[in-house]
Design a protein around this motif. Structure first.
Motif, PDB file in Angstrom:
ATOM      1  N   TYR A  31      30.754  42.125  39.820  1.00  0.00           N
ATOM      2  CA  TYR A  31      31.961  41.727  39.102  1.00  0.00           C
ATOM      3  C   TYR A  31      31.880  40.234  38.783  1.00  0.00           C
ATOM      4  N   TYR A  41      33.672  43.887  34.427  1.00  0.00           N
ATOM      5  CA  TYR A  41      35.014  43.506  34.851  1.00  0.00           C
ATOM      6  C   TYR A  41      35.702  44.798  35.290  1.00  0.00           C
ATOM      7  N   PRO A  50      45.611  40.464  33.650  1.00  0.00           N
ATOM      8  CA  PRO A  50      45.150  39.304  34.433  1.00  0.00           C
ATOM      9  C   PRO A  50      45.869  39.224  35.775  1.00  0.00           C
ATOM     10  N   ASP A  57      33.472  36.683  37.223  1.00  0.00           N
ATOM     11  CA  ASP A  57      34.741  36.024  36.925  1.00  0.00           C
ATOM     12  C   ASP A  57      34.986  36.110  35.426  1.00  0.00           C
ATOM     13  N   ASN A  58      36.229  36.342  35.047  1.00  0.00           N
ATOM     14  CA  ASN A  58      36.513  36.533  33.635  1.00  0.00           C
ATOM     15  C   ASN A  58      36.231  35.302  32.786  1.00  0.00           C
ATOM     16  N   HIS A  59      36.304  34.124  33.392  1.00  0.00           N
ATOM     17  CA  HIS A  59      36.071  32.901  32.619  1.00  0.00           C
ATOM     18  C   HIS A  59      34.610  32.453  32.656  1.00  0.00           C
ATOM     19  N   CYS A  90      38.354  46.301  32.657  1.00  0.00           N
ATOM     20  CA  CYS A  90      37.855  46.580  31.311  1.00  0.00           C
ATOM     21  C   CYS A  90      37.509  48.061  31.138  1.00  0.00           C
ATOM     22  N   GLU A 129      37.784  40.018  39.062  1.00  0.00           N
ATOM     23  CA  GLU A 129      37.490  39.001  38.051  1.00  0.00           C
ATOM     24  C   GLU A 129      38.632  38.024  37.824  1.00  0.00           C
ATOM     25  N   PHE A 130      39.800  38.302  38.434  1.00  0.00           N
ATOM     26  CA  PHE A 130      40.966  37.436  38.255  1.00  0.00           C
ATOM     27  C   PHE A 130      41.438  36.787  39.560  1.00  0.00           C
ATOM     28  N   ALA A 136      40.435  32.036  35.797  1.00  0.00           N
ATOM     29  CA  ALA A 136      40.098  33.263  35.074  1.00  0.00           C
ATOM     30  C   ALA A 136      41.337  33.861  34.425  1.00  0.00           C
ATOM     31  N   PHE A 142      41.770  34.334  30.340  1.00  0.00           N
ATOM     32  CA  PHE A 142      42.081  35.629  29.737  1.00  0.00           C
ATOM     33  C   PHE A 142      43.386  35.563  28.957  1.00  0.00           C
TER      34      PHE A 142
END
Length: 211
Positions: A30, A6, A105, A32-34, A9, A111-112, A117, A121
């Motif tokens: 990269y 990410y 986010p 996706d955060n979800h 991060c 990632e957002f 996502a 987060f």
């Protein structure tokens, strides 16, 4: 070789740093955060960074750093970080989180880009840190504390021309802070960040922004 990360991060930034500093050829991916399925499928947990190479999948940022560090036979990230620097990081961790977590986010990070996502987060982090609105409301006090802390940091700055394990601990935290509006960095700290970002090929967040 692939490195799954990410962009927001700091632990992922740690793992990316050797790629730039040592000119290691790897694809940075990269997620996706979800996206839970991909990392769980690789290491059994929803966490990044993850290095995928001929040996399989590896998690844990420092393990990845040390593995990449020895590829050229000239390790530079061995040893232990400076105790005074670790103390500074630990002392100001809560202030950093207050400023950075509710702003993380953001679609400035790949990632957002997907609103799902951001929602994922936000729900996860609010359960740990509290409502983002309350954290944002603390900005003025937290920013003043952080600026005082950054003044203290000047005496502890590593030498960006001679990268070491200290940089692996410090630069990702400072880079994350560059998302905070109107946070003033002392000139020596900004010079350090700018040089390290260039050498790591990991631009500061403020330099990624579309103004």
């Amino acid at each position: 070789m692939k490195l799954y990360v990410y962009d927001h991060c700091p632990f992922c930034v740690r793992a990316r740093m050797p790629l730039g500093l040592k000119n290691i050829d790897a694809e940075v991916v990269y997620l996706d955060n979800h996206d839970e399925e991909t990392p769980i499928g690789m290491i059994g947990a929803k966490m990044l960074p993850i290095l995928n190479d001929r040996d399989g999948h590896m998690g844990e940022s420092l393990d990845i750093v040390h593995k990449l560090d020895v590829i050229d036979g000239q390790p530079i990230f061995d040893g232990s970080p400076t105790e005074a620097l670790l103390t500074w990081l630990k002392t100001h961790d809560a202030t950093v989180n207050t400023l950075v977590i509710p702003r993380a986010p953001n679609a400035i990070y790949p990632e957002f880009v997907d609103p799902e996502a951001i929602a994922y987060f936000t729900a996860k982090k609010e359960a740990t840190f509290g409502p983002f609105a309350e954290l944002i409301a603390q900005t003025d006090v937290a920013r003043a504390k952080m600026e005082a802390a950054l003044d203290e940091l000047i005496a502890l700055l590593p030498n960006a021309e001679r990268p070491s394990i200290d940089d692996i601990y410090l630069f990702p935290v400072l880079r994350g802070l560059t998302i905070v509006p109107d946070l003033t960095f002392p000139q020596p700290v900004m010079e350090y960040m700018t040089m390290m970002a260039d050498r790591c090929k990991t631009p500061l967040v403020q330099l990624q922004r579309v103004i």
